[in-house]
Design a protein around this motif. Structure first.
Motif, PDB file in Angstrom:
ATOM      1  N   VAL A 122     -20.665  15.998  18.048  1.00 32.48           N
ATOM      2  CA  VAL A 122     -19.713  15.466  17.072  1.00 32.48           C
ATOM      3  C   VAL A 122     -19.436  13.993  17.346  1.00 32.48           C
ATOM      4  O   VAL A 122     -19.447  13.159  16.426  1.00 32.48           O
ATOM      5  N   PHE A 123     -19.196  13.646  18.607  1.00 34.57           N
ATOM      6  CA  PHE A 123     -18.927  12.247  18.970  1.00 34.57           C
ATOM      7  C   PHE A 123     -20.110  11.356  18.595  1.00 34.57           C
ATOM      8  O   PHE A 123     -19.933  10.269  18.046  1.00 34.57           O
ATOM      9  N   ASP A 124     -21.309  11.825  18.910  1.00 32.95           N
ATOM     10  CA  ASP A 124     -22.501  11.022  18.641  1.00 32.95           C
ATOM     11  C   ASP A 124     -22.686  10.767  17.146  1.00 32.95           C
ATOM     12  O   ASP A 124     -22.915   9.624  16.722  1.00 32.95           O
ATOM     13  N   GLU A 125     -22.587  11.811  16.343  1.00 37.75           N
ATOM     14  CA  GLU A 125     -22.827  11.678  14.911  1.00 37.75           C
ATOM     15  C   GLU A 125     -21.737  10.854  14.228  1.00 37.75           C
ATOM     16  O   GLU A 125     -22.026  10.048  13.328  1.00 37.75           O
ATOM     17  N   LEU A 126     -20.482  11.030  14.641  1.00 41.39           N
ATOM     18  CA  LEU A 126     -19.397  10.245  14.050  1.00 41.39           C
ATOM     19  C   LEU A 126     -19.516   8.771  14.450  1.00 41.39           C
ATOM     20  O   LEU A 126     -19.194   7.876  13.659  1.00 41.39           O
ATOM     21  N   ASP A 127     -19.988   8.525  15.653  1.00 37.51           N
ATOM     22  CA  ASP A 127     -20.188   7.150  16.100  1.00 37.51           C
ATOM     23  C   ASP A 127     -21.270   6.472  15.259  1.00 37.51           C
ATOM     24  O   ASP A 127     -21.138   5.322  14.846  1.00 37.51           O
ATOM     25  N   LYS A 128     -22.336   7.201  14.975  1.00 41.65           N
ATOM     26  CA  LYS A 128     -23.408   6.668  14.135  1.00 41.65           C
ATOM     27  C   LYS A 128     -22.926   6.404  12.711  1.00 41.65           C
ATOM     28  O   LYS A 128     -23.406   5.488  12.041  1.00 41.65           O
ATOM     29  N   ALA A 129     -21.941   7.218  12.267  1.00 42.24           N
ATOM     30  CA  ALA A 129     -21.414   7.066  10.903  1.00 42.24           C
ATOM     31  C   ALA A 129     -20.352   5.975  10.825  1.00 42.24           C
ATOM     32  O   ALA A 129     -19.783   5.748   9.748  1.00 42.24           O
ATOM     33  N   GLY A 130     -20.075   5.314  11.944  1.00 43.26           N
ATOM     34  CA  GLY A 130     -19.097   4.226  11.935  1.00 43.26           C
ATOM     35  C   GLY A 130     -17.650   4.700  11.932  1.00 43.26           C
ATOM     36  O   GLY A 130     -16.765   3.996  11.422  1.00 43.26           O
ATOM     37  N   ILE A 131     -17.382   5.873  12.477  1.00 47.35           N
ATOM     38  CA  ILE A 131     -16.019   6.402  12.554  1.00 47.35           C
ATOM     39  C   ILE A 131     -15.577   6.352  14.013  1.00 47.35           C
ATOM     40  O   ILE A 131     -16.003   7.188  14.829  1.00 47.35           O
ATOM     41  N   PRO A 132     -14.729   5.378  14.383  1.00 49.57           N
ATOM     42  CA  PRO A 132     -14.415   5.152  15.792  1.00 49.57           C
ATOM     43  C   PRO A 132     -13.238   5.954  16.345  1.00 49.57           C
ATOM     44  O   PRO A 132     -13.168   6.197  17.548  1.00 49.57           O
ATOM     45  N   ASN A 133     -12.298   6.342  15.493  1.00 49.16           N
ATOM     46  CA  ASN A 133     -11.071   6.974  15.991  1.00 49.16           C
ATOM     47  C   ASN A 133     -11.253   8.477  16.173  1.00 49.16           C
ATOM     48  O   ASN A 133     -10.806   9.294  15.364  1.00 49.16           O
ATOM     49  N   VAL A 134     -11.919   8.839  17.259  1.00 50.51           N
ATOM     50  CA  VAL A 134     -12.202  10.245  17.550  1.00 50.51           C
ATOM     51  C   VAL A 134     -11.785  10.523  18.994  1.00 50.51           C
ATOM     52  O   VAL A 134     -12.211   9.825  19.909  1.00 50.51           O
ATOM     53  N   ASN A 135     -10.951  11.537  19.189  1.00 54.63           N
ATOM     54  CA  ASN A 135     -10.461  11.862  20.527  1.00 54.63           C
ATOM     55  C   ASN A 135     -10.283  13.364  20.694  1.00 54.63           C
ATOM     56  O   ASN A 135      -9.961  14.074  19.737  1.00 54.63           O
TER      57      ASN A 135
END
Length: 235
Positions: A122-135
């Motif tokens: 999940v972290f990897d794919e969201l990072d690729k999608a340009g979504i930084p606020n993930v915790n």
């Protein structure tokens, strides 16, 4: 008549003395006991992990709309193998006025997954999608009540073992348990290993990811403590 009255008084006095004597004898008999503390600790890997995902138009100064970010998020989650309908829920929605250019919106989601590997994807794919606020916000075990029950029983068995050891040291044995004090279970907070948090940072080199192959969550620790009192018998 007087003889009858005094005879009655004497009988009452005798009964009171007899009763007092029995009570004194009973109070003089103290049952030998042994009091001990029992403890148990159970560790378990969390299998319910909650991830906070925040979409905010202000992160891009309004250049990427909230709807675009939502589409990117759902696409990324699908690539990570997430069933958004079952695992994703909305936590908060709001909007704020930004530099007189209009209202910028923000939405916060909560995603539930079942393993550290799922978190990494999940972290990897969201990072690729340009979504930084993930915790990661919290973790737990789906069978927490069963684990607590297991810890309680283990703590009681530990107390019984200690009582038996103490009794045998003085040539005695333990009898029935007369008293049990059950203390509150404490669950140690779970903190992610620092390397896991780097999955959604500026670290994008694939070689760097390969250096941490099996990153896992810290285990949840359940501590349980009780006190108990047992009768003592001569062998």
């Amino acid at each position: 008549m007087k003889k009858l009255f005094f005879g009655f008084v004497a009988l009452v006095a005798f009964m009171m003395l007899a009763t007092t004597g029995v009570s004194a004898q009973e109070l003089g008999k103290q049952t030998p006991t042994v009091s001990v503390n029992g403890s148990a600790q159970i560790k378990a890997a969390p299998d319910v992990i909650y991830i906070s995902i925040k979409l905010n138009e202000s992160d891009t100064k309004g250049k990427v709309t909230l709807e675009e970010q939502r589409r990117n998020m759902f696409s990324a989650l699908k690539k990570a193998g997430v069933n958004a309908e079952k695992q994703l829920s909305v936590v908060d929605m709001n909007s704020s006025f930004y530099r007189r250019r209009g209202s910028l919106s923000a939405t916060q989601y909560e995603l539930k997954v079942g393993s550290a590997e799922a978190v990494r994807k999940v972290f990897d794919e969201l990072d690729k999608a340009g979504i930084p606020n993930v915790n990661v916000t919290r973790t737990t075990c789906s069978n927490m009540e069963e684990l607590r029950s297991e810890a309680r029983k283990a703590a009681m068995k530990n107390a019984q073992m200690r009582a038996r050891e103490l009794a045998e040291a003085v040539g005695q044995s333990i009898g029935p348990c007369l008293e049990i004090n059950d203390y509150t279970t404490s669950v140690q907070p779970v903190v992610m290993r620092s390397k896991m948090l780097m999955a959604n940072s500026a670290m994008t080199d694939e070689a760097a990811y390969e250096e941490e192959p099996n990153v896992e969550f810290e285990q949840i620790v359940i501590n349980y403590n009780i006190s108990a009192k047992f009768e003592l018998y001569l062998k």
